[in-house]
Scaffold this active site. Structure first.
Site, mmCIF file in Angstrom:
data_model
loop_
_atom_site.group_PDB
_atom_site.id
_atom_site.type_symbol
_atom_site.label_atom_id
_atom_site.label_comp_id
_atom_site.label_asym_id
_atom_site.label_seq_id
_atom_site.Cartn_x
_atom_site.Cartn_y
_atom_site.Cartn_z
ATOM 1 N N GLU A 108 -9.513 9.269 -5.521
ATOM 2 C CA GLU A 108 -10.685 8.777 -6.251
ATOM 3 C C GLU A 108 -10.276 7.649 -7.192
ATOM 4 O O GLU A 108 -9.115 7.541 -7.594
ATOM 5 C CB GLU A 108 -11.324 9.899 -7.087
ATOM 6 C CG GLU A 108 -12.244 10.827 -6.321
ATOM 7 C CD GLU A 108 -13.630 10.225 -6.070
ATOM 8 O OE1 GLU A 108 -13.784 9.000 -6.268
ATOM 9 O OE2 GLU A 108 -14.537 10.980 -5.692
ATOM 10 N N ASP A 154 -20.538 6.671 -2.296
ATOM 11 C CA ASP A 154 -19.603 7.206 -3.293
ATOM 12 C C ASP A 154 -19.110 6.040 -4.145
ATOM 13 O O ASP A 154 -19.860 5.485 -4.925
ATOM 14 C CB ASP A 154 -18.474 7.960 -2.593
ATOM 15 C CG ASP A 154 -17.737 8.908 -3.521
ATOM 16 O OD1 ASP A 154 -17.608 8.593 -4.719
ATOM 17 O OD2 ASP A 154 -17.259 9.959 -3.059
ATOM 18 N N ASN A 199 -22.316 7.764 -9.707
ATOM 19 C CA ASN A 199 -21.004 7.702 -9.066
ATOM 20 C C ASN A 199 -20.414 6.308 -9.264
ATOM 21 O O ASN A 199 -20.323 5.851 -10.394
ATOM 22 C CB ASN A 199 -21.140 8.100 -7.588
ATOM 23 C CG ASN A 199 -19.926 8.821 -7.055
ATOM 24 O OD1 ASN A 199 -18.803 8.485 -7.393
ATOM 25 N ND2 ASN A 199 -20.148 9.826 -6.227
#
Length: 303
Positions: free
Chosen positions: A21, A211, A153
Site C-alpha cells: 500500500e 483503490d 482511499n
C-alpha cells in the site's frame, strides 16, 4: 495526449509482500507499506527490499514533508509518525477524530497533510459506514475537511495545487474538492465508474472500485481498478486514455517515479477468495510490484 490503448511491457520489480500500500518514489528508491506484513520497505532499482520500520498496528499511507521527512501512518491506532534513522516519533494523534482506520494521505507544499479516515473498522467485522478526509496542519492542529465519504482511499493534489482529488472506493467514483487556504470546498464527482463498467456482471462484482491513484504532469490520473484487474489512466477531462490489463490481480496502488519520472510502479495483489477483507485477515494475499514505462511522467502534482 490522444485517446489510445497501448501495449505496455510489464516487468517485475519485486514480490513477496503480503499487501502493498501507499507507494512513494524519492531519491532513487520506492517506499512502500506492507500493511499486513506490518513493515515499511524501501526498494531499489534491482528489486532489493530493505525494512526501514516495523509497525505492529499496520502501516498504510505515507508521504514526505517539504523538508524531506517521511511521515508514516499507523492504521489501527490512528496515529501518524515521523520516520527517523533512530526510530519513529509521534507526529499526530488522530484518535479524537477517527471512527475507522488511517488510509492514504497526501502532503501539500506547505506541509499540510490530507489523510483518509475510512470510517469503519472493517477488519474487526464492522460494516461500511461514512468516513472523512482529515486535515493535519503543520502546527499539529487536526480538523475534518470533508465528511460523508464512502470509504475514502487514494488521494492526490493537482499540478496547479488548487484541487484535491480522492477516491470513494465502494461508491465507485472519483471525487474532487477545491483547496482554498488549506480548507476543502465545492465537493463534486469527477468520474462515475459505474458508467464506465455498466454491465450487470460489472455491477455485481463492483468492477468500478478504485483503490490507489497517482497524478502526472498533465493532470492525468492513473487509477488502480481494484476489482477490474487493470490500471487505467484518465486525462484532466476525465476521458480514458490508457489501460493496462492485470488478469488475476487486484490492482491496489500505483505511483510514478524513476530517474525521469516516467516509470509507473503498479502494486498488484493476488487474493485467495471472493471476500477481500476475509482474505486479508487470514493472510491469503501476496503482492507483486510491476513496472512499466509511460509517456507522461511526474510533474508538480502531489504526491
Amino acid at each position: 495526449m490522444s485517446i489510445k490503448q497501448e501495449q505496455y511491457e510489464l516487468n517485475v520489480l519485486t514480490s513477496g509482500l503480503f499487501f502493498g500500500e501507499g507507494p512513494r518514489w524519492r531519491d532513487g528508491k520506492l517506499y512502500i507499506s506492507d500493511m499486513l506484513g506490518k513493515k515499511v520497505y524501501t526498494i531499489d532499482a534491482s528489486g532489493t527490499k530493505t525494512v526501514i520500520a516495523q509497525m505492529p498496528h499496520k502501516p498504510n499511507g505515507m508521504g514526505f514533508l517539504p523538508n524531506g521527512d517521511l511521515i508514516l501512518s499507523s492504521m489501527h491506532e490512528t496515529r501518524l509518525y515521523r520516520y527517523t534513522p533512530s526510530g519513529l516519533e509521534l507526529y499526530a494523534d488522530l484518535c479524537d477524530v477517527y471512527t475507522g482506520y488511517v488510509g492514504d494521505m497526501v502532503i501539500d507544499h506547505n506541509g499540510r497533510i490530507y489523510v483518509d479516515d475510512v470510517g469503519a473498522r472493517v477488519f474487526e467485522g464492522e460494516g461500511l459506514k461514512p468516513g472523512r478526509i482529515v486535515i493535519v496542519e503543520p502546527n499539529g492542529e487536526v480538523s475534518v475537511g470533508v465528511e460523508d465519504c464512502n470509504f475514502p482511499n487514494g488521494i492526490v493534489i493537482t499540478p496547479d495545487q488548487k484541487t484535491l482529488v480522492f477516491v470513494e472506493t465502494f461508491a465507485e467514483r472519483l471525487s474532487a474538492v477545491d483547496i482554498v487556504d488549506g480548507k476543502l470546498e465545492n465537493r463534486r464527482v469527477l468520474l462515475d465508474l459505474t458508467q464506465v463498467f455498466p454491465s450487470p456482471e460489472d455491477r455485481a462484482r463492483k468492477r468500478g472500485c478504485i483503490d490507489g491513484i497517482c497524478i502526472d504532469a498533465e493532470g492525468g490520473i492513473w487509477l488502480s481498478m481494484l476489482r477490474a484487474e487493470q490500471f487505467m489512466r484518465i486525462n484532466a477531462q476525465g476521458q480514458i486514455t490508457d489501460r493496462i490489463p492485470m488478469p488475476g490481480y487486484e490492482c491496489v496502488a500505483c505511483t510514478l517515479g524513476g530517474e525521469d519520472g516516467k516509470t509507473l510502479f503498479m502494486v498488484s495483489t493476488k487474493v485467495d477468495g471472493d471476500n477481500i477483507f476475509e482474505a486479508m485477515v487470514n493472510l491469503r494475499t501476496e503482492t507483486t510490484i510491476f513496472t512499466t514505462r509511460v509517456e507522461i511522467g511526474r510533474g508538480l502534482g502531489r504526491p
